[in-house]
Design an enzyme around this catalytic site. Structure first.
Site, PDB file in Angstrom:
ATOM      1  N   LYS A  50      32.181  49.635  37.032  1.00 39.93           N
ATOM      2  CA  LYS A  50      31.508  48.853  35.982  1.00 39.93           C
ATOM      3  C   LYS A  50      30.004  49.150  35.991  1.00 39.93           C
ATOM      4  CE  LYS A  50      35.233  45.550  36.105  1.00 39.93           C
ATOM      5  NZ  LYS A  50      35.855  44.396  36.758  1.00 39.93           N
ATOM      6  N   GLN A  94      34.302  38.868  39.549  1.00 41.41           N
ATOM      7  CA  GLN A  94      35.373  39.790  39.957  1.00 41.41           C
ATOM      8  C   GLN A  94      36.471  39.009  40.689  1.00 41.41           C
ATOM      9  OE1 GLN A  94      35.476  43.201  39.188  1.00 41.41           O
ATOM     10  NE2 GLN A  94      37.563  43.006  39.945  1.00 41.41           N
ATOM     11  N   ASP A 117      34.657  38.588  29.987  1.00 42.09           N
ATOM     12  CA  ASP A 117      36.009  38.880  30.474  1.00 42.09           C
ATOM     13  C   ASP A 117      37.066  38.154  29.639  1.00 42.09           C
ATOM     14  OD1 ASP A 117      36.659  40.697  32.391  1.00 42.09           O
ATOM     15  OD2 ASP A 117      36.174  39.403  34.095  1.00 42.09           O
TER      16      ASP A 117
END
Ligand code: NDP
Length: 295
Positions: A50, A94, A117
């Site tokens: 990322k 994450q 997300d």
């Protein structure tokens, strides 16, 4: 039958190059903050991908690497700070979080406007209501890839194996929407599905998001079907120097010549997830700045 390989890297590159192009007129650089709590090796690799993606398109990014012993209150305090940081448009926590941390509570604390997300209940709720806000990156990437390769989902029967909130469930919802990329008839399968192979074999499109190496083979796929393999599984490979290799949830070799099109692992769905994360971060910046450059 020839099996078309649906490669994700050219599609990701096209998304990156479009973002780089749009950056030329952007009011400022979009900013992504990543929280990595604990020392999960796979998570560390995903986070580094990322970071590389942000560097490639010129986004501002910051990664907060916190030890597994960090308290939930400290994580929530950091998210609160990032929610109020004007240089940050997207916040990514994450997953998985270390045991003992309340994942739902942590995800709920991310501002829905910065939830790139798409896991916040507000964004998931909007998806259910048919008015998507931020859409989870892997499902969004799958639809983008299919559309890139000219594979329409409209009117098709799709069996999605897996009902996680990260992949299977949002993908099933997206596919079922009355939209250009959706409009499919969807069956969402899981470990309780009776005679799974018969259900998937009857479908025009099979999506595997299971986490079981090479579980789906020709007995579960109709001849000429399209197969999307979301799985990323590390298995032993003594013939390799590293001793391991990555495989999907689909038995790729056994389906060559049987499926009409199929995503490889690695190099299929994986690269699309990062591309969509950056696209969502771009969109968040556009909304924050009231800038008409949305994608
Ligand atoms: P989860 O473990 O959260 O969900 C797995 C799903 O598969 C569950 O719904 C489970 O059913 C179902 N399942 C498990 N075993 C069976 C079985 N024998 N028969 C039928 N259904 C079964 O996984 P994720 O959705 O998070 O991830 C799935 C895979 O995708 C993993 O390999 C992961 O690494 C990969 N992944 C890849 C990404 C990418 O960018 N390419 C992004 C995210 C994930 P039940 O609900 O009944 O337990």
């Amino acid at each position: 039958m020839e099996t078309l390989r649906l490669k994700g890297i050219p599609v990701r590159d096209a998304v990156f190059s479009e973002l780089k192009n749009r950056m030329k007129t952007a009011p400022r650089r979009p900013g992504l903050a990543v929280l990595l709590v604990g020392d999960d090796a796979a998570s560390a690799v995903y986070v580094s991908h990322k970071e590389k993606g942000c560097d490639e398109v010129g986004f501002h990014h910051v990664t907060h690497r916190l030890p597994a012993t960090t308290s939930q209150d400290d994580v929530l305090a950091l998210i609160d700070e990032l929610n109020n940081d004007e240089a940050i448009d997207g916040i990514l926590v994450q997953l998985p979080l270390p045991k003992g941390m309340d994942q739902d509570k942590v995800l709920l604390s991310v501002s829905p406007e910065k939830d790139v997300d798409g896991f916040h209940p507000v964004n998931l709720g909007r998806l259910v209501a048919g008015n998507p806000g931020f859409v989870p990156c892997t499902p969004k990437g799958i639809l983008r890839m299919l559309s890139h390769y000219g594979i329409s989902m409209s009117g098709k029967s799709v069996a999605v194996v897996g009902r996680s909130v990260i992949v299977g469930r949002p993908l099933s919802l997206l596919l079922s929407l009355k939209s250009e990329e959706g409009n499919a008839t969807v069956t969402m399968c899981h470990s309780g599905t009776r005679d799974l192979a018969a259900v998937t074999k009857a479908a025009d499109v099979v999506v595997a998001a299971i986490g079981v190496p090479r579980m789906i083979g020709p007995e579960g796929v109709g001849e000429g079907a399209v197969v999307v393999d979301v799985g990323i599984n590390r298995i032993d490979a003594p013939e390799r120097k590293s001793g391991t290799r990555l495989v999907g949830d689909v038995d790729f070799e056994a389906l060559v010549g049987h499926a009409s099109a199929m995503t490889p692992v690695p190099g299929g769905v994986g690269p699309m997830t990062i591309a969509m994360l950056l696209e969502n971060t771009w969109e968040a910046m556009c909304r924050a700045e009231n800038f008409d450059g949305g994608v």
